[in-house]
Enzyme design. Structure first.
Site, mmCIF file in Angstrom:
data_model
loop_
_atom_site.group_PDB
_atom_site.id
_atom_site.type_symbol
_atom_site.label_atom_id
_atom_site.label_comp_id
_atom_site.label_asym_id
_atom_site.label_seq_id
_atom_site.Cartn_x
_atom_site.Cartn_y
_atom_site.Cartn_z
ATOM 1 N N GLU A 212 0.854 -1.188 0.000
ATOM 2 C CA GLU A 212 0.000 0.000 0.000
ATOM 3 C C GLU A 212 0.886 1.234 0.000
ATOM 4 O O GLU A 212 2.113 1.130 0.090
ATOM 5 C CB GLU A 212 -0.956 -0.004 1.190
ATOM 6 C CG GLU A 212 -0.265 0.023 2.535
ATOM 7 C CD GLU A 212 -1.231 -0.104 3.711
ATOM 8 O OE1 GLU A 212 -2.442 -0.187 3.502
ATOM 9 O OE2 GLU A 212 -0.760 -0.124 4.846
ATOM 10 N N HIS A 251 -3.895 2.559 8.064
ATOM 11 C CA HIS A 251 -2.675 2.057 8.690
ATOM 12 C C HIS A 251 -1.716 3.199 9.039
ATOM 13 O O HIS A 251 -1.608 4.179 8.301
ATOM 14 C CB HIS A 251 -1.942 1.092 7.760
ATOM 15 C CG HIS A 251 -2.605 -0.245 7.664
ATOM 16 N ND1 HIS A 251 -2.804 -0.891 6.470
ATOM 17 C CD2 HIS A 251 -3.115 -1.051 8.605
ATOM 18 C CE1 HIS A 251 -3.417 -2.038 6.686
ATOM 19 N NE2 HIS A 251 -3.614 -2.157 7.977
#
Lengths: 296, 373
Positions: A212, A251
């Site tokens: 990501e 995150h």
């Protein structure tokens, strides 16, 4: 012999009597993982599914041998638990908790590096070799995700892992070992550091990376491939292509700052190293078929 | 959490890092503050964004009238509620020092330069030799010789070198003490009289450790939007955008992937909302936050492990009953106990989808006003 944890690996569980710890330890045992002993300070003498519980790692290791430790303690206690496992001579550790303080994560990684230990996590589901063993929390009973096979998987995200791995399985393949390095800014082990194990693993034919935005872990994989450290085929899905700069998308490690950590940069580096990238989950099927040949 | 300059300066001052004399003042308190600090002085907007100088949010004032008019100009900028009124420094030179960490080597890193006050990223790229980088072992900590080395490598001498080395050591200590992600002084000023003083102060505290530092609380100013603040108080990650589709997903990675898919499909996102992990029982609150938006569709996509599918499905059904959303809710809920989730959704008249990309297509079509048959 799967990498990291196999049916023969003797696993110690730290935090085995907690709610999540007990629930997932039971699943680990049901799936076939060899849980040697448990540790919870103050609970020596109890047992879970026939596994004895001890006050400390030292006490447990007097009676049992262990090759790895699974840590289910809350984030503030993770550093202490990792150091206790390292003190006991254990060199393979998985820690799942989300919210480990940054400075603790730095100390954990620094300590692990200096004694050659592998600490996986935190902020992860852990490690699983479907059909063999797991250290962590995976719904291994969902067969359209957790089917054994020859594709190794490394991931920063739990939810996306289920999504992408379902594509791997629906393309006719299965999973050798799945390593969740976790979503924190400072994970104990980075993607590129797992590549030598996957390279040496005869059960892994190819590796899928689920990355990501943010950080440099994907770029390090590209570098390792360029340097010839990893020679098997690699495919990657990287989330956050359309994410705006400066916004943290969930995150801790997932943020583009100062123009660094963009998905475009990661994709460019990976493709230059010969990695196939999927811009959406379903394209992972095409990548794998092209890399590994034509299963239906 | 990023601290405001005045908060960071208070921390620095308590750690014996010299900072200019200053007082915070609301729009109505400027005259008093200026009287206290003396003229000339500097008015600095207490906002979290960088580049305040270029944005006209810092102003040197020489008379009381100028102070009042400049204060009212700065405070009329949206988001500015507080000023820091500071003594004016006659600056000879501007340095840069910073403490951060390297996720790769797990070391702490001191960055320093003789050439502060400017865009440090540009300096690092164009003249890397002007940026000093000193790694520090996290267990051993910053040693005196390292701090001295940095100061001399910056080209400083005499008292300036000594004072800078001391400031670097104290900055390092407070970085550790305050569980910081970043502690930075840019510019670190050498004044005409040769004193080294922190012109600005940046301190970012690890969100996982905020309970250890209760003097700093999350405030609406930390967010771009009031709903983002409200969501943060619930521990729900939420970002507001201007589009049509409210994402109500579980898991940071999956939510981000759905965010991308919406854009690929030609749709737009009204909000990013993630109610996985510890929040998977908060469907009601999550939907309430989505409805706060003038979005056209709510898109629910999950594939959870600990976040059980049946619990989330029941949560969605209850939320729909209670909140009666005025827009379509599209559900794609999978993972642990997904069979029960299908049952729960079907009984409530919500179609249980199984494919993420199909769910995204439906949402984009619904947002465009197309009714799916």
């Amino acid at each position: 012999m799967s990498l990291f944890a196999d049916t023969e690996t003797r696993v110690l569980v730290q935090g085995i009597t907690g709610k999540e710890g007990a629930f997932w330890s039971t699943h680990m045992i049901t799936m076939g993982t060899r849980v040697a002993a448990g540790v919870t300070p103050g609970k020596e003498g109890q047992n879970l599914e026939g596994v004895r519980v001890y006050h400390s790692v030292r006490n447990a290791l007097k009676e049992h041998e262990a090759d790895a430790s699974m840590i289910f303690v809350p984030p503030r206690f993770v550093k202490d638990a990792v150091f206790e496992a390292l003190d006991g001579g254990i060199r393979k550790i998985v820690t799942v908790a989300e919210g480990i303080p940054l400075h603790d994560a730095l100390e954990i990684r620094s300590a692990a590096r200096s004694c050659g230990a592998q600490v996986i996590g935190g902020n992860t589901s852990g490690v699983i070799s479907p059909g063999k063993a797991m250290m962590g929390m995976f719904p291994y009973w969902i067969k359209r995700v957790y089917t054994p096979g020859t594709v190794g998987i490394m991931t920063r995200s739990g939810s996306l892992t289920n999504e992408i791995t379902a594509m791997v399985v629906s393309a006719g393949f299965g999973v050798s070992t799945l390593i969740g390095v976790g979503g924190d800014t400072v994970p104990g082990t980075r993607f590129a550091e797992m590549l030598p194990s996957f390279e040496a693993d005869p059960e892994t034919e190819a590796v899928v990376i689920i990355g990501e935005l943010g950080g440099t872990m994907e770029e390090e994989v590209a570098e390792a491939i360029q340097d010839g450290i990893f020679t098997k085929p690699v495919a990657a899905f990287i989330g956050g292509r359309t994410a705006p700069e400066g916004k943290r998308m969930g995150h801790a490690g997932a943020i583009i700052t100062g123009g660094k950590g963009s998905v475009q940069g990661k994709v460019k580096a990976l493709e230059a190293a010969g990695v196939m990238t999927a811009d959406r989950p379903s394209r992972m099927k095409d990548c794998l078929r092209e890399m590994l040949g034509g299963t239906p | 959490m990023k601290l405001f300059e005045y908060q960071a300066k208070q921390v620095f001052s308590e750690a014996k890092i010299p900072v200019p004399r200053g007082i915070t003042a609301g729009p109505g308190e400027v005259t008093k503050a200026v009287g206290n600090i003396g003229l000339p002085c500097v008015l600095k907007a207490q906002v979290l964004q960088g580049g305040r100088g270029k944005a006209g949010l810092i102003s040197v004032v020489r008379t009381e009238e100028e102070a009042v008019s400049e204060a009212s100009r700065i405070c009329s900028v949206p988001g500015v509620n507080l000023l820091l009124v500071e003594e004016f420094l006659s600056i000879q030179e501007e340095l840069f020092v910073s403490v951060t960490c390297s996720p790769v080597t797990a070391e702490l890193v001191i960055l320093a330069s003789r050439y502060g006050g400017i865009d440090i990223e540009t300096l690092a790229e164009e003249s890397p030799e002007k940026l000093i980088r000193e790694p520090v072992d996290i267990f051993r900590g910053l040693q005196g010789f390292q701090a001295r080395h940095i100061a001399y490598a910056m080209g400083l001498e005499g008292q300036a070198a000594k004072q800078t080395a001391g400031i670097i050591q104290r900055l390092f200590s407070l970085y550790r003490e305050f569980d910081a992600e970043l502690a930075e002084i840019n510019p670190l000023c050498i004044t005409e009289s040769g004193e080294v003083t922190a012109g600005d102060a940046k301190l970012v505290i690890d969100d996982s450790c905020l309970d250890r530092h209760p003097q700093f609380t999350m405030r609406p100013e930390h967010f771009d939007d009031p709903t983002e603040y409200e969501a943060a108080l619930e521990g729900i990650p939420y970002l507001k955008f201007d589009g049509d589709i409210s994402l109500m997903c579980a898991g940071a990675g999956l939510t981000t992937a759905v965010f991308d898919l919406v854009h690929y499909q030609g749709g737009t996102v009204a909000n990013y909302l993630e109610f996985g992990g510890p929040n998977y029982r908060k469907a009601m609150k999550a939907m309430e936050l989505c409805l706060r938006n003038p979005s056209k569709v709510i898109l629910v996509v999950t594939f959870g492990t600990i976040a059980r599918a049946d619990v989330m499905a029941q949560g969605i059904v209850d939320a729909v009953r209670e909140l009666k959303p005025d827009r379509p809710v599209i559900t794609c809920i999978r993972g642990t106990h997904e069979e029960e989730a299908v049952e729960i959704l079907s009984q409530a008249g919500l179609e249980p989808l199984f494919d993420t990309e199909e769910a995204v297509r439906r949402a984009v079509a619904a947002a465009a006003g197309e009714v799916h048959v």
